[in-house]
Design an enzyme around this catalytic site. Sequence first.
Site, PDB file in Angstrom:
ATOM      1  N   LYS A 131       0.848  -1.193   0.000  1.00  0.00           N
ATOM      2  CA  LYS A 131       0.000   0.000   0.000  1.00  0.00           C
ATOM      3  C   LYS A 131       0.880   1.239   0.000  1.00  0.00           C
ATOM      4  O   LYS A 131       2.053   1.218   0.384  1.00  0.00           O
ATOM      5  CB  LYS A 131      -0.946   0.011   1.209  1.00  0.00           C
ATOM      6  CG  LYS A 131      -0.260  -0.023   2.574  1.00  0.00           C
ATOM      7  CD  LYS A 131       0.128   1.305   3.144  1.00  0.00           C
ATOM      8  CE  LYS A 131       0.723   1.177   4.548  1.00  0.00           C
ATOM      9  NZ  LYS A 131       1.384   2.423   5.011  1.00  0.00           N
ATOM     10  N   ASP A 171      -2.826  -1.460  10.319  1.00  0.00           N
ATOM     11  CA  ASP A 171      -3.080  -1.501   8.878  1.00  0.00           C
ATOM     12  C   ASP A 171      -3.877  -2.734   8.446  1.00  0.00           C
ATOM     13  O   ASP A 171      -4.354  -2.783   7.308  1.00  0.00           O
ATOM     14  CB  ASP A 171      -1.763  -1.484   8.095  1.00  0.00           C
ATOM     15  CG  ASP A 171      -1.020  -0.163   8.196  1.00  0.00           C
ATOM     16  OD1 ASP A 171      -1.625   0.822   8.659  1.00  0.00           O
ATOM     17  OD2 ASP A 171       0.164  -0.124   7.822  1.00  0.00           O
TER      18      ASP A 171
END
Length: 289
Positions: A12, A136
């Site tokens: 990401k 996350d």
Amino acid sequence: MRALYDVAAPAKLNLFLHVTGRRADGYHLLQSAFILLDWQDTLHFELRPDGALSREDIADPVPADDLVLRAARALQQATGTRQGAHITLDKRLPAQAGLGGGSSDAASCLLALNRLWRTGLSLPQLERIGLVLGADLPFFLRGRNAWVEGIGEEITPIGVPFSRFLVVKPPQGLDTATIFRDPALHRDSGPATISGFAANPLQFGRNDLQPVAQRLCPQVGEALEWLARQGLPGRMTGSGSAVFAPLAPGQPVAAVPPSWQGWRVRECSNMDVHPLAGWASSDSSSVGR
């Protein structure tokens, strides 16, 4: 089902990252836009009926008790399953980069073992397990580009235009806890809005961790300077040492400096959907067996 092969764990980027406060328990409150990248680790899972967990590394080695094994144990404990697994990890994402590699591996592990073991947990149930392991993980479990707030648990899907990015990871990494403990960290950014972000998503905001990171790791500044010489507005992603910049269509990239031994430079594109999206039910009434 006795095995699952070629299970993806994508990276990401944080297009921006603002620190908006700090809770009484010490956790920092954040606002960020997370997008999925087509740079990934790959995992393979083989069923072990003896209940044991084992891991084999076939690329870059990771610590013996990493987030993948911790995620597998957490799923065992949450469901009471007596099954185990042998996990093969093909590690391609650099550590301490801010690319979410460890969290992505753990999220893909939860999704894969929930399927392999037929434990039947819903996505909200997996998210509750994941948030204990790392802030996350809920994002990777949801599997969509997202506006993220709180400590990572407040997630709103967003649309982001398809783009190419140049990602640069210096040899030195950065420890998340060290950055967040630093007294110089800016912790009082004003609230941002999704509408403000949507007006210019690739240039919005900043990374509040970047000034501290550049002091702790001068290679971050070196990478940003190299991007700037190419007219690329770079910034740091997450709390690691990797930096990135969007690339215009057809924009060339300069040759990597000869002195950059051990640096990682990669052109990536963003993805709309995680390869494992839909692997867990979104029905919160699902229960493990």
